[in-house]
Design an enzyme around this catalytic site. Structure first.
Site, PDB file in Angstrom:
ATOM      1  N   SER A  39     -14.180  48.880  39.854  1.00 39.07           N
ATOM      2  CA  SER A  39     -14.935  48.252  39.565  1.00 39.07           C
ATOM      3  C   SER A  39     -16.217  47.992  40.655  1.00 39.07           C
ATOM      4  CB  SER A  39     -14.826  47.657  38.848  1.00 39.07           C
ATOM      5  OG  SER A  39     -13.668  46.340  39.187  1.00 39.07           O
ATOM      6  N   ASP A  99     -13.009  35.550  35.975  1.00 42.14           N
ATOM      7  CA  ASP A  99     -13.008  36.945  36.684  1.00 42.14           C
ATOM      8  C   ASP A  99     -13.691  36.346  37.766  1.00 42.14           C
ATOM      9  OD1 ASP A  99     -13.870  39.137  37.968  1.00 42.14           O
ATOM     10  OD2 ASP A  99     -14.884  39.562  35.983  1.00 42.14           O
ATOM     11  N   HIS A 123     -14.928  39.885  40.190  1.00 42.42           N
ATOM     12  CA  HIS A 123     -16.241  40.814  40.637  1.00 42.42           C
ATOM     13  C   HIS A 123     -17.625  39.584  40.316  1.00 42.42           C
ATOM     14  CE1 HIS A 123     -13.126  43.577  37.451  1.00 42.42           C
ATOM     15  NE2 HIS A 123     -14.206  44.276  38.660  1.00 42.42           N
TER      16      HIS A 123
END
Ligand SMILES: *[C@@H]1O[C@H](CO)[C@@H](O)[C@H](O)[C@H]1NC(C)=O
Ligand SMILES: *[C@@H]1O[C@H](CO)[C@@H](O)[C@H](O)[C@H]1NC(C)=O
Ligand SMILES: *[C@@H]1O[C@H](CO)[C@@H](O)[C@H](O)[C@H]1NC(C)=O
Ligand SMILES: *[C@@H]1O[C@H](CO)[C@@H](O)[C@H](O)[C@H]1NC(C)=O
Ligand SMILES: *[C@@H]1O[C@H](CO)[C@@H](O)[C@H](O)[C@H]1NC(C)=O
Ligand SMILES: *[C@@H]1O[C@H](CO)[C@@H](O)[C@H](O)[C@H]1NC(C)=O
Length: 417
Positions: free
Chosen positions: A145, A388, A391
């Site tokens: 990702s 998160d 990311h």
């Protein structure tokens, strides 16, 4: 041609300042002739700067298809930059909601920094220049990702010059292709967690994170390797999936594990596992018969998450509003060991294949410092509540990875002037 690199554009300004102060006395005597002299001087300077940058580029071209790495961009510091990012959530049509931190109230302070390498300057991204370099080419980000995150950044940056079209997306959303019709540039993302063929381990009580069986010797027919033919640029990355419990297989036998606590299994450690798969991945590219002979591969080095006071699943968060200080990170750490392993394997691939078609985008240290650039709690919490801290926000510090990519690409194949 595109804008001059900062190192070139700053020098004539300094020289002109010096010249103009010398000219002051003359100016008082005869304003007209001195202005003329100044004009002549500045024209000469501009021409000489243009000439020297052309000479640089011609020099690079004679090396053929190679990754020159004229400047080590891996070490440096983040310095304040009042210009801010090239795009916003209003000017990037492809910005995913999951990376739109500004929409979810993130402090904009993290947007006003630029990476200053120790030994040289990293020019600001130019969408026009990038598209010129990759005209008619095919480029793929290969990895997890975070590879996707870099593609999303590049889409936002390039869409400032040309709007891309989505041309293909598989059912699992793992292989996605975009096209920039005016420049006939194809941009892809190809999913792989481990490079090698890997399958989730059945019946482990279903409690995440699910372990994988990684077949270290099964890489040539992995989903991404069969898609290499036709590519001009491959940008590999990865690492974060190796932190869970995984089992290593070779020749149909389980040879050990990573992070397991099973008495009868050898734990080889994360660094060993990553080294093995990076070596195998680079080898798979080197021996790929159907690939273009001038395929250039970059390995984007490992970047860590920045959860504090807990992990992703135990309430950890990342709400810092400025980069960490040099003394707050350690280069004696697993992050840095992984980066070194990746870097060494790229160097080894260059030596064993006798080719400089392999390079690194060494972003590890820069990103270790950017605890402030993650999504954190600035997202739609209807799906997942946890912060998160892995990311990166868009716009945000991850855009620098593409500054670095453009720099490497222009060293490799300078635009026709
Ligand atoms: C864009 O970001 C601003 C804050 O900078 C926010 O107020 C706005 O809602 C966002 N708009 C969109 C369309 O995401
Ligand atoms: C566009 O680029 C592809 C390679 O990605 C090439 O095969 C094709 O001929 C190009 N099309 C045009 C119209 O130049
Ligand atoms: C990889 O290919 C296999 C077999 O074709 C398929 O079952 C699997 O879903 C693919 N994985 C991904 C991530 O696309
Ligand atoms: C290793 O130990 C586990 C239990 O910890 C057992 O299930 C497994 O069969 C053992 N494997 C071998 C190869 O002995
Ligand atoms: C970050 O969050 C913690 C816990 O909620 C809080 O104590 C701290 O003040 C926050 N820091 C910043 C810079 O907002
Ligand atoms: C998310 O966390 C907040 C604060 O900890 C809590 O109030 C809320 O119920 C949680 N939402 C979900 C969907 O778990």
């Amino acid at each position: 041609m595109g804008p001059l690199p900062a190192s070139l554009s700053s020098s004539p300004r300094k020289l002109l300042d010096r010249n103009s102060s010398k000219l002051n006395a003359v100016v008082q005597r005869d304003i007209k002739s001195s202005l003329l002299l100044l004009l002549v001087l500045s024209t000469v300077l501009v021409l000489s700067v243009l000439y020297s940058s052309q000479a640089d580029q011609t020099g690079a071209q004679s090396g053929g298809i190679q990754v020159e790495e004229k400047c080590d961009m891996s070490m440096g510091k983040w310095v304040r930059d009042p210009r801010g990012p090239l795009y916003t959530n209003l000017t990037c049509p492809t910005l995913p909601d999951s990376k739109n931190c500004q929409k979810y109230g993130k402090d904009p302070g993290h947007l006003f920094w630029r990476w200053q390498p120790d030994g040289c300057d990293l020019p600001r991204f130019s969408p026009e220049r990038f598209l010129d370099v990759v005209r008619g080419k095919r480029l793929a980000f290969i990895g997890d990702s975070l590879a996707r995150n870099q593609m999303e950044s590049l889409l936002c940056l390039l869409s400032q010059a040309e709007t891309p079209t989505l041309v293909d997306r598989d059912a699992l959303d793992k292989f996605v292709t975009w096209h920039f019709p005016v420049h006939n540039f194809t941009l892809m993302v190809m999913w792989t967690e481990f490079y090698a063929h890997a399958v989730p381990v059945p019946d482990t009580n279903g409690k995440p994170p699910i372990p994988f069986d990684i077949h270290l010797d099964r890489i040539v027919n992995a989903n991404w390797t069969i898609r290499l033919p036709g590519l001009d640029y491959a940008i590999l990355s990865g690492g974060n999936w190796f932190f869970r419990v995984n089992y290593l297989w070779e020749d149909g036998h389980r040879i050990g594990c990573v992070n397991c606590r099973e008495a009868n299994l050898t734990d080889f450690g994360i660094v060993y596992a990553i080294r093995r798969v990076v070596k195998a991945a680079l080898q798979a590219i080197a021996v790929c018969k159907d690939c273009k002979s001038n395929l250039v591969t970059f390995l984007r080095t490992y970047t860590p998450g920045h959860h504090e006071h807990g992990s992703w699943s135990s309430g950890g968060y990342c709400n810092r509003t400025r980069p960490l200080k040099e003394e707050e990170i350690s280069l004696v750490s697993i992050e840095w060991e992984l980066r070194n392993a990746q870097d060494e394997e790229v160097r080894a691939a260059r030596e064993t294949t006798g080719s400089k078609r392999f390079g690194v985008l060494d972003v590890t240290k820069a990103m270790m410092l950017r605890a402030d650039g993650h999504i954190g709690a600035h997202k739609d919490k209807r799906w997942v509540n946890a912060s998160d801290c892995l990311h990166w926000c868009l716009p945000g510090p991850i855009d620098m990875w593409n500054d670095m990519l453009l720099q490497r690409l222009t060293e490799d194949s300078p635009p026709v002037v």
